[in-house]
Design an enzyme around this catalytic site. Structure first.
Site, PDB file in Angstrom:
ATOM      1  N   ALA A  20       0.878  -1.196  -0.082  1.00  0.00           N
ATOM      2  CA  ALA A  20      -0.015  -0.014  -0.107  1.00  0.00           C
ATOM      3  C   ALA A  20       0.788   1.244   0.046  1.00  0.00           C
ATOM      4  CB  ALA A  20      -0.763   0.088   1.286  1.00  0.00           C
ATOM      5  N   CYS A  21       1.990   1.088   0.584  1.00  0.00           N
ATOM      6  CA  CYS A  21       2.806   2.283   0.679  1.00  0.00           C
ATOM      7  C   CYS A  21       3.598   2.749  -0.654  1.00  0.00           C
ATOM      8  CB  CYS A  21       4.084   2.149   1.766  1.00  0.00           C
ATOM      9  SG  CYS A  21       3.430   1.722   3.522  1.00  0.00           S
TER      10      CYS A  21
END
Length: 382
Positions: free
Chosen positions: A323-324
């Protein structure tokens, strides 16, 4: 809705919330204060420290330093250890499939004069031990390897890595954000010097994480201030989140064996069914992988299109990678490191199970995947 992105965010366990909200609403004192409400908060922090230490067999609760996030723990573990021991050596080794919150602190040290090298992995994402051994020199001060990868699920041979690292007198940092609470971790048995843990990934609130610092490991603060947490992490402790992390760690330790078996059975059924879709392939190790983790690649279509279609038309939420890194258009460095081409890496889909998932989800997800992949390939120019 079927939620299959527990690698990026885990819903707070209702039992954890019921336990911890007391420290948000009533016992909200500052743990550094000497009156009753402050002392109560201090007791909550220390109780959580014991529970987190027990989860990873840390030996002493004093070895647990609470931080605000796994990213902060990785920064403290990597930058704090390298800077504190720079007289010993200035070479750092990092596996090629590390999370960006490990990669970037290491690159920051490189800008400050440290030598940085990346350890290659095989097609499953397993660290190349022969290459690691060849790269270790008397100048090597720190090696960082994840316990398990959040994008492809592969569990690393941490004990073998530790043996090589310690034979050359370096420290071993392990990012266990994806693995803690999913598989048993024994920092003493595994020979880990520094270990990063995330509260939310255990089922606790966001805002708390921890760094295990083993006996004799010298670390310096990277955020000076009031000297909380043995002077290694200044800032008033987030008692609500820390208490929640402690309770989540206790529950994870108690229920891990049963939950591992339950999720792995669902995961295996999901993998078998998805791989029946034409031109679908598993990424990561087929057996040495996290029990709740399933990751795939699909030819001729993009993972982002699959993600958006599953969410829009079926209410199914998955990921395409970390997700980062999801807002960048660049292919995942993890998938490139295991030998995929840019085109193959763009077709990635990651599914990670949690407590709410059941075997009934498998048919729902696979039917939606078959329809989605067929529709997207029908309009694909490739």
């Amino acid at each position: 809705m079927v939620y299959l992105d527990h690698a990026s965010a885990v819903p707070v366990d209702p039992r954890v919330l019921a336990f911890a909200r007391h420290y948000l609403e009533e016992e909200f004192g500052n743990p550094s204060s000497l009156y009753d409400r402050g002392l109560s908060a201090r007791r909550a922090v220390e109780a959580a420290r014991e529970q987190v230490a027990a989860l990873v067999n840390a030996g002493s609760p004093r070895s647990i330093v609470f931080t605000g996030s796994a990213t902060e723990s990785n920064n403290l573990g990597i930058r704090g250890t390298a800077l504190r021991n720079r007289k010993k050596g200035k070479k750092i080794l990092v596996s090629a499939v590390e999370h960006i919150s490990v990669m970037n602190p290491a690159k920051d040290l490189q800008k400050q004069g440290f030598e940085l090298d990346f350890i290659p992995v095989d097609r499953y994402g397993t660290v190349d031990l022969a290459n690691l051994e060849a790269e270790l020199t008397p100048e090597t001060v720190l090696v960082s390897v994840n316990y398990a990868n959040d994008e492809i699920g592969t569990v690393e041979p941490v004990r073998e890595v530790s043996r090589l690292v310690h034979e050359h007198g370096a420290y071993l940092h392990v990012n266990a954000t994806a693995a803690a609470g999913r598989v048993p971790i024994d920092v003493q048995g595994d020979g880990i010097d520094l270990l990063t843990l995330s509260g939310n990934d255990l089922g606790g609130p966001r805002g708390a994480a921890a760094l295990y610092v083993g006996p004799g490991v010298k670390v310096q603060s990277v955020m000076p201030g009031g000297g909380q947490e043995r002077g290694l992490r200044s800032g008033t402790e987030n008692v609500f989140a820390i208490a929640g992390m402690g309770e989540a760690a206790r529950l994870a330790a108690e229920e891990m064996e049963e939950e591992m078996a339950r999720e792995q059975a669902i995961r295996d059924r999901l993998v078998r069914a998805v791989l029946e879709i034409e031109e679908a392939a598993l990424t990561g190790h087929p057996t040495d992988r996290l029990p709740h983790h399933a990751s795939f690649r699909f030819s001729r279509i993009e993972g982002e299109s699959i993600l958006l279609n599953l969410d829009t038309f079926f209410g199914i939420q998955v990921a395409t990678g970390s997700a980062c890194s999801s807002r960048t258009l660049e292919p995942s460095h993890v998938l490139l490191a295991i030998g995929l081409t840019h085109e193959q890496a763009h077709g990635s889909v990651v599914m990670t199970l949690g407590r709410s998932n059941t075997v009934a989800d498998v048919r729902v997800v696979v039917d939606a995947m078959q329809e989605t992949v067929g529709r997207l390939r029908g309009i694909s120019p490739l």
